[in-house]
Motif scaffolding. Sequence first.
Motif, PDB file in Angstrom:
ATOM      1  N   GLN A  95       0.828  -1.208   0.000  1.00  0.00           N
ATOM      2  CA  GLN A  95       0.000   0.000   0.000  1.00  0.00           C
ATOM      3  C   GLN A  95       0.859   1.254   0.000  1.00  0.00           C
ATOM      4  OE1 GLN A  95      -2.625  -0.431   3.356  1.00  0.00           O
ATOM      5  NE2 GLN A  95      -4.137  -1.548   2.137  1.00  0.00           N
ATOM      6  N   GLU A  96       2.077   1.155   0.503  1.00  0.00           N
ATOM      7  CA  GLU A  96       2.964   2.311   0.561  1.00  0.00           C
ATOM      8  C   GLU A  96       3.871   2.427  -0.654  1.00  0.00           C
ATOM      9  OE1 GLU A  96       5.003   2.191   4.270  1.00  0.00           O
ATOM     10  OE2 GLU A  96       3.140   2.059   5.409  1.00  0.00           O
ATOM     11  N   GLY A  97       3.777   1.516  -1.599  1.00  0.00           N
ATOM     12  CA  GLY A  97       4.598   1.551  -2.811  1.00  0.00           C
ATOM     13  C   GLY A  97       5.309   0.231  -3.039  1.00  0.00           C
ATOM     14  N   LYS A  98       6.259   0.267  -3.950  1.00  0.00           N
ATOM     15  CA  LYS A  98       6.993  -0.959  -4.283  1.00  0.00           C
ATOM     16  C   LYS A  98       8.091  -1.218  -3.273  1.00  0.00           C
ATOM     17  CE  LYS A  98       6.104  -0.828  -9.174  1.00  0.00           C
ATOM     18  NZ  LYS A  98       6.649  -0.727 -10.508  1.00  0.00           N
ATOM     19  N   LEU A  99       8.296  -2.505  -3.027  1.00  0.00           N
ATOM     20  CA  LEU A  99       9.341  -2.956  -2.141  1.00  0.00           C
ATOM     21  C   LEU A  99      10.075  -4.072  -2.872  1.00  0.00           C
ATOM     22  CD1 LEU A  99      10.066  -2.196   0.785  1.00  0.00           C
ATOM     23  CD2 LEU A  99       8.770  -4.166   1.527  1.00  0.00           C
ATOM     24  N   TYR A 100      11.386  -4.146  -2.705  1.00  0.00           N
ATOM     25  CA  TYR A 100      12.186  -5.157  -3.389  1.00  0.00           C
ATOM     26  C   TYR A 100      12.787  -6.097  -2.350  1.00  0.00           C
ATOM     27  CZ  TYR A 100      11.566  -2.067  -7.291  1.00  0.00           C
ATOM     28  OH  TYR A 100      11.002  -1.291  -8.270  1.00  0.00           O
ATOM     29  N   LEU A 101      12.751  -7.397  -2.653  1.00  0.00           N
ATOM     30  CA  LEU A 101      13.268  -8.423  -1.767  1.00  0.00           C
ATOM     31  C   LEU A 101      14.376  -9.170  -2.489  1.00  0.00           C
ATOM     32  CD1 LEU A 101      13.065 -10.387   0.723  1.00  0.00           C
ATOM     33  CD2 LEU A 101      11.420 -11.674  -0.641  1.00  0.00           C
ATOM     34  N   ALA A 102      15.540  -9.223  -1.867  1.00  0.00           N
ATOM     35  CA  ALA A 102      16.646 -10.046  -2.365  1.00  0.00           C
ATOM     36  C   ALA A 102      16.754 -11.239  -1.431  1.00  0.00           C
ATOM     37  CB  ALA A 102      17.949  -9.256  -2.375  1.00  0.00           C
ATOM     38  N   ALA A 103      16.881 -12.427  -1.991  1.00  0.00           N
ATOM     39  CA  ALA A 103      16.906 -13.639  -1.180  1.00  0.00           C
ATOM     40  C   ALA A 103      18.053 -14.550  -1.596  1.00  0.00           C
ATOM     41  CB  ALA A 103      15.584 -14.392  -1.338  1.00  0.00           C
ATOM     42  N   CYS A 104      18.580 -15.287  -0.614  1.00  0.00           N
ATOM     43  CA  CYS A 104      19.562 -16.346  -0.843  1.00  0.00           C
ATOM     44  C   CYS A 104      18.962 -17.625  -0.278  1.00  0.00           C
ATOM     45  CB  CYS A 104      20.865 -16.051  -0.124  1.00  0.00           C
ATOM     46  SG  CYS A 104      21.725 -14.603  -0.721  1.00  0.00           S
ATOM     47  N   ILE A 105      18.882 -18.654  -1.097  1.00  0.00           N
ATOM     48  CA  ILE A 105      18.288 -19.920  -0.687  1.00  0.00           C
ATOM     49  C   ILE A 105      19.354 -21.010  -0.767  1.00  0.00           C
ATOM     50  CG2 ILE A 105      16.570 -21.672  -1.292  1.00  0.00           C
ATOM     51  CD1 ILE A 105      14.811 -19.412  -2.333  1.00  0.00           C
ATOM     52  N   GLY A 106      19.476 -21.786   0.305  1.00  0.00           N
ATOM     53  CA  GLY A 106      20.393 -22.924   0.330  1.00  0.00           C
ATOM     54  C   GLY A 106      19.779 -24.084  -0.435  1.00  0.00           C
ATOM     55  N   LEU A 107      20.517 -24.665  -1.352  1.00  0.00           N
ATOM     56  CA  LEU A 107      19.965 -25.721  -2.201  1.00  0.00           C
ATOM     57  C   LEU A 107      19.865 -27.073  -1.513  1.00  0.00           C
ATOM     58  CD1 LEU A 107      21.529 -24.884  -5.672  1.00  0.00           C
ATOM     59  CD2 LEU A 107      19.201 -24.499  -4.884  1.00  0.00           C
ATOM     60  N   ALA A 108      20.580 -27.292  -0.431  1.00  0.00           N
ATOM     61  CA  ALA A 108      20.494 -28.588   0.251  1.00  0.00           C
ATOM     62  C   ALA A 108      19.137 -28.741   0.937  1.00  0.00           C
ATOM     63  CB  ALA A 108      21.623 -28.732   1.263  1.00  0.00           C
ATOM     64  N   ALA A 109      18.744 -27.748   1.726  1.00  0.00           N
ATOM     65  CA  ALA A 109      17.472 -27.813   2.454  1.00  0.00           C
ATOM     66  C   ALA A 109      16.383 -26.978   1.786  1.00  0.00           C
ATOM     67  CB  ALA A 109      17.680 -27.334   3.882  1.00  0.00           C
ATOM     68  N   ARG A 110      16.740 -26.217   0.764  1.00  0.00           N
ATOM     69  CA  ARG A 110      15.803 -25.321   0.076  1.00  0.00           C
ATOM     70  C   ARG A 110      15.117 -24.376   1.045  1.00  0.00           C
ATOM     71  NH1 ARG A 110      14.259 -26.920  -5.497  1.00  0.00           N
ATOM     72  NH2 ARG A 110      15.656 -28.600  -5.981  1.00  0.00           N
ATOM     73  N   GLU A 111      15.950 -23.780   1.910  1.00  0.00           N
ATOM     74  CA  GLU A 111      15.414 -22.805   2.840  1.00  0.00           C
ATOM     75  C   GLU A 111      16.149 -21.483   2.665  1.00  0.00           C
ATOM     76  OE1 GLU A 111      15.983 -24.360   6.749  1.00  0.00           O
ATOM     77  OE2 GLU A 111      18.110 -23.956   6.751  1.00  0.00           O
ATOM     78  N   MET A 112      15.465 -20.397   2.985  1.00  0.00           N
ATOM     79  CA  MET A 112      16.048 -19.079   2.837  1.00  0.00           C
ATOM     80  C   MET A 112      17.072 -18.871   3.949  1.00  0.00           C
ATOM     81  SD  MET A 112      14.186 -15.398   2.249  1.00  0.00           S
ATOM     82  CE  MET A 112      12.844 -16.145   1.412  1.00  0.00           C
ATOM     83  N   VAL A 113      18.312 -18.587   3.567  1.00  0.00           N
ATOM     84  CA  VAL A 113      19.375 -18.389   4.548  1.00  0.00           C
ATOM     85  C   VAL A 113      19.796 -16.931   4.650  1.00  0.00           C
ATOM     86  CG1 VAL A 113      20.259 -20.745   4.410  1.00  0.00           C
ATOM     87  CG2 VAL A 113      21.155 -19.014   2.853  1.00  0.00           C
TER      88      VAL A 113
END
Length: 189
Positions: A95-113
């Motif tokens: 509602q306040e505008g655009k927000l950008y998310l950068a993520a790193c995901i571990g491929l062994a457990a497929r979880e965001m680290v």
Amino acid sequence: MLAGEIRVFHAGSRGAYGAPRIHAALRRVGRVVNSKKIERLNRRHRIVGITRRRRRGLARQAKGAVFALDLIGRDFTAPRPGMRLVGGMTELSTQEGKLYLAACIGLAAREMVGWAMADHRRAGLPVAASRMAAGRGGLEQGCVMHTDRGSEYTSDEFRSERRKLRMRQSMGASALVTIMPPRKAGSPS
């Protein structure tokens, strides 16, 4: 008669109007018609609206950018945690505008680290996400960080940070879209 009116509005929009817009246009001129009837007539007479806008992804390549080799080779698995990461950015509408998310995901457990959010998509955003991933520990020296070829990942700032964190860079056409498993019907989001 109604099919003829629908064709007039469809032709007037140069083929862009589908059933919802044709319904709205007919209502504006005082014609009261059920939207489902317009949908049925459109199907019967093969009247289909088209989209003229080109959909563009978030990744923008910088002119003269130097790309890294693809060290992953479409094998988005890892035998143990801390060996391989995949990174990407996405745009979120709030509602306040655009927000950008950068993520790193571990491929062994497929979880965001690692992750970072900001109201811009400069190179500092994936740098912050990489720092978080490294700061949480568990990354091996020479860990492979696979990303797309966006300008944020080809920047000098990201490359120098990656060297400090002792990661190897890998680039492909798309990173995060490829590794996310499809949701099963009925599973929670």
